[in-house]
Write a protein that holds these residues in place. Structure first.
Motif, PDB file in Angstrom:
ATOM      1  N   PHE A  27       0.866  -1.238  -0.091  1.00 32.03           N
ATOM      2  CA  PHE A  27      -0.018   0.084   0.051  1.00 32.03           C
ATOM      3  C   PHE A  27       0.871   1.425   0.118  1.00 32.03           C
ATOM      4  O   PHE A  27       0.373   2.307  -0.008  1.00 32.03           O
ATOM      5  CB  PHE A  27      -0.919   0.044   1.301  1.00 32.03           C
ATOM      6  N   ALA A  28       2.237   0.958   0.135  1.00 33.61           N
ATOM      7  CA  ALA A  28       2.970   2.331  -0.003  1.00 33.61           C
ATOM      8  C   ALA A  28       2.951   2.996  -1.228  1.00 33.61           C
ATOM      9  O   ALA A  28       3.007   2.042  -2.235  1.00 33.61           O
ATOM     10  CB  ALA A  28       4.427   1.805   0.541  1.00 33.61           C
TER      11      ALA A  28
ATOM     12  N   LEU B 131      -4.445   1.556   9.254  1.00 35.64           N
ATOM     13  CA  LEU B 131      -3.389   1.686   8.050  1.00 35.64           C
ATOM     14  C   LEU B 131      -3.243   3.184   7.856  1.00 35.64           C
ATOM     15  O   LEU B 131      -3.843   3.788   7.356  1.00 35.64           O
ATOM     16  CB  LEU B 131      -4.004   1.004   6.823  1.00 35.64           C
ATOM     17  N   SER B 132      -1.643   3.457   8.072  1.00 33.94           N
ATOM     18  CA  SER B 132      -1.464   4.917   7.991  1.00 33.94           C
ATOM     19  C   SER B 132      -1.385   5.173   6.347  1.00 33.94           C
ATOM     20  O   SER B 132      -0.806   4.616   5.678  1.00 33.94           O
ATOM     21  CB  SER B 132       0.027   4.973   8.303  1.00 33.94           C
ATOM     22  N   ILE B 133      -2.025   6.318   6.195  1.00 35.01           N
ATOM     23  CA  ILE B 133      -2.107   6.758   4.742  1.00 35.01           C
ATOM     24  C   ILE B 133      -0.933   7.855   4.863  1.00 35.01           C
ATOM     25  O   ILE B 133      -0.243   8.194   3.757  1.00 35.01           O
ATOM     26  CB  ILE B 133      -3.490   7.432   4.555  1.00 35.01           C
TER      27      ILE B 133
ATOM     28  N   ALA C 102      -5.068  11.223  -3.156  1.00 38.20           N
ATOM     29  CA  ALA C 102      -4.694  10.183  -4.274  1.00 38.20           C
ATOM     30  C   ALA C 102      -4.080   8.898  -3.335  1.00 38.20           C
ATOM     31  O   ALA C 102      -4.758   7.884  -4.141  1.00 38.20           O
ATOM     32  CB  ALA C 102      -3.656  10.896  -4.925  1.00 38.20           C
ATOM     33  N   GLN C 103      -3.709   8.833  -2.189  1.00 37.44           N
ATOM     34  CA  GLN C 103      -3.338   7.835  -1.727  1.00 37.44           C
ATOM     35  C   GLN C 103      -4.297   7.026  -1.314  1.00 37.44           C
ATOM     36  O   GLN C 103      -4.564   5.576  -1.439  1.00 37.44           O
ATOM     37  CB  GLN C 103      -2.309   8.127  -0.686  1.00 37.44           C
ATOM     38  N   LEU C 104      -5.373   7.557  -0.714  1.00 41.91           N
ATOM     39  CA  LEU C 104      -6.620   6.863  -0.426  1.00 41.91           C
ATOM     40  C   LEU C 104      -7.321   6.362  -1.582  1.00 41.91           C
ATOM     41  O   LEU C 104      -7.663   5.182  -1.476  1.00 41.91           O
ATOM     42  CB  LEU C 104      -7.646   7.998   0.411  1.00 41.91           C
ATOM     43  N   ALA C 105      -7.235   6.997  -2.735  1.00 44.25           N
ATOM     44  CA  ALA C 105      -7.802   6.281  -3.972  1.00 44.25           C
ATOM     45  C   ALA C 105      -6.962   5.288  -4.471  1.00 44.25           C
ATOM     46  O   ALA C 105      -7.691   4.257  -4.765  1.00 44.25           O
ATOM     47  CB  ALA C 105      -7.766   7.457  -4.994  1.00 44.25           C
ATOM     48  N   ARG C 106      -5.564   5.271  -3.916  1.00 43.27           N
ATOM     49  CA  ARG C 106      -4.868   4.249  -4.159  1.00 43.27           C
ATOM     50  C   ARG C 106      -4.989   2.910  -3.488  1.00 43.27           C
ATOM     51  O   ARG C 106      -5.150   1.891  -3.933  1.00 43.27           O
ATOM     52  CB  ARG C 106      -3.334   4.319  -4.320  1.00 43.27           C
ATOM     53  N   VAL C 107      -5.228   3.016  -2.290  1.00 41.73           N
ATOM     54  CA  VAL C 107      -5.664   1.945  -1.587  1.00 41.73           C
ATOM     55  C   VAL C 107      -6.985   1.352  -1.662  1.00 41.73           C
ATOM     56  O   VAL C 107      -7.228   0.336  -2.037  1.00 41.73           O
ATOM     57  CB  VAL C 107      -5.760   2.579  -0.161  1.00 41.73           C
TER      58      VAL C 107
ATOM     59  N   GLY D 229      -9.106  -6.364   7.152  1.00 46.24           N
ATOM     60  CA  GLY D 229      -9.868  -5.095   7.347  1.00 46.24           C
ATOM     61  C   GLY D 229      -8.673  -4.044   7.301  1.00 46.24           C
ATOM     62  O   GLY D 229      -7.890  -4.281   8.251  1.00 46.24           O
ATOM     63  N   LEU D 230      -9.008  -2.997   6.665  1.00 47.44           N
ATOM     64  CA  LEU D 230      -8.078  -2.046   6.656  1.00 47.44           C
ATOM     65  C   LEU D 230      -9.007  -0.705   7.143  1.00 47.44           C
ATOM     66  O   LEU D 230      -9.766  -0.345   6.488  1.00 47.44           O
ATOM     67  CB  LEU D 230      -7.552  -1.685   5.026  1.00 47.44           C
ATOM     68  N   ILE D 231      -8.346  -0.054   8.053  1.00 44.65           N
ATOM     69  CA  ILE D 231      -8.975   1.163   8.703  1.00 44.65           C
ATOM     70  C   ILE D 231      -8.116   2.372   8.313  1.00 44.65           C
ATOM     71  O   ILE D 231      -7.197   2.541   9.205  1.00 44.65           O
ATOM     72  CB  ILE D 231      -9.014   1.004  10.284  1.00 44.65           C
ATOM     73  N   PRO D 232      -8.361   2.929   7.454  1.00 45.81           N
ATOM     74  CA  PRO D 232      -7.439   4.111   7.078  1.00 45.81           C
ATOM     75  C   PRO D 232      -7.444   5.284   7.970  1.00 45.81           C
ATOM     76  O   PRO D 232      -8.410   5.314   8.711  1.00 45.81           O
ATOM     77  CB  PRO D 232      -8.171   4.566   5.510  1.00 45.81           C
TER      78      PRO D 232
END
Length: 376
Positions: free
Chosen positions: A49-50, A75-77, A95-100, A130-133
């Motif tokens: 996710f990096a 999950l750290s954005i 953009a990083q949130l969209a990538r995730v 589960g991913l918690i941004p």
């Protein structure tokens, strides 16, 4: 200082043989109830996710996610201590949130983005991670508190007020002034409460943590920390703050970093010492685990060892670790350097006499309670 996550991405992911612990047979849990438990890491993730992750690592990372048995991770954005207040970085976070979201859409069997508490059970039933941004630092919000609402709509569910350094909201743990929350910091916490976003006080200065606990009308997290009574370091949390947090319904996650000791490399027994101290101070309903590391275990190649020494040297020069610490410190617990480390740790806790109900709370039940109460 080099960015921690960039360094860890470069370190690579685990060899297949390291995915499960040698302490028990593959597929056989160290703690029999583990696979029925929704385990939550208060700060962790997968390097795929990096932003600069190498796609060739994806198979190994997916294997690690499956082997971990984790139900969810915070999950750290971003921004992880960087001063990101300009419009370009604001767009970068979006953009990083969209990538995730794109990665999750391409791997629906492996991942689920968590937006409400019921999603935790859905992910567990489907054997998804589960991913918690979340943000590690409120810099992406800046002075525009309406961005709290925007980022919640985009998936952010937890906001850490500061990282190590001072920002507009307050002082981080490495600031010598220990100035606590600013007026904006108080307003930010109020807005996070209103928009049902979890307040995270990890990395805060002692005053920032204390004032953040008092300011929040909802239960809060100190998602990845240690106990200052056992290791008197700025990154750790004092007993008074742990008690105040518990009185407000919060949860502190015990970290896997070298903050658990002031001398040598921490091991699993040190993690347990901090867990047990936190239980003694604030009760079993207020303790969790926040490893602050990757799910995939680290492959300790000669190149990794060389890079790690350079990284630790830079950390000492930046004041993250005090001078005199060993050059071969690791940002993980060596005897828990497996994907299923939560299961291994649960087995160790059980052998020390901790009851199953308590272990379930520590592994994830306490985090799930706070998330559910705030998001409801």
């Amino acid at each position: 200082m080099p960015d921690r996550r960039e360094f860890l991405v470069a370190a690579g992911v685990a060899a297949a043989g390291m995915l499960t612990s040698p302490l028990h047979a593959a597929g056989t849990p160290a703690w029999p109830r583990y696979r029925d438990t929704i385990a939550i890491d208060g700060e962790g993730g997968l390097y795929l996710f990096a932003p600069d992750a190498d796609p060739k690592d994806t198979p190994g990372e997916l294997a690690a996610a499956r082997a971990s048995g984790l139900g969810a991770v915070l999950l750290s954005i971003g921004p992880n201590g960087r001063y990101w207040n300009n419009d370009a970085q604001f767009e970068k976070m979006k953009a990083q949130l969209a990538r995730v979201r794109d990665i999750v859409a391409k791997n629906p069997a492996a991942f689920r983005i968590i937006g409400e508490k019921a999603d935790l059970a859905r992910a567990h039933e489907a054997h998804q991670l589960g991913l918690i941004p979340r943000f590690q630092g409120s810099e992406p919000i800046g002075e525009d508190l309406d961005r709290v609402t925007l980022f919640r709509q985009l998936g952010i569910r937890v906001v850490q007020i500061t990282h190590n350094r001072r920002n507009l909201a307050g002082d981080g743990c490495t600031e010598p002034g220990n100035a606590g929350l600013s007026h904006l910091g108080h307003a930010l916490i109020e807005r996070l409460n209103t928009d049902k976003v979890v307040v995270d006080l990890a990395h805060g200065s002692q005053r920032t943590i204390a004032e953040g606990i008092a300011a929040s009308k909802a239960p809060m997290l100190i998602s990845h920390t240690g106990c200052r009574a056992l290791a008197d370091l700025p990154r750790n949390t004092g007993d008074a703050e742990l008690r105040a947090m518990a009185e407000r319904g919060g949860v502190a996650g015990i970290i896997f970093w070298p903050y658990l000791r002031t001398d040598t490399q921490p091991m699993a027994i040190d993690v347990i010492r901090h867990i047990e101290h936190a239980i003694d101070v604030c009760g079993e309903d207020h303790v969790g685990i926040g490893t602050d590391g990757g799910i995939a275990p680290t492959e300790r190649t000669p190149q990794f060892e060389k890079d790690n020494r350079e990284y630790i040297k830079a950390m000492v020069e930046d004041g993250i670790f005090e001078k005199g610490r060993p050059a071969d410190l690791y940002m993980f617990i060596p005897d828990l350097n497996v994907a299923d480390r939560f299961d291994v740790l649960a087995g160790m806790l059980a052998r020390r006499g901790h009851k199953d109900a308590r272990i379930e709370k520590i592994l994830g039940g306490n985090f799930a309670r706070v998330l559910g109460e705030v998001w409801a």
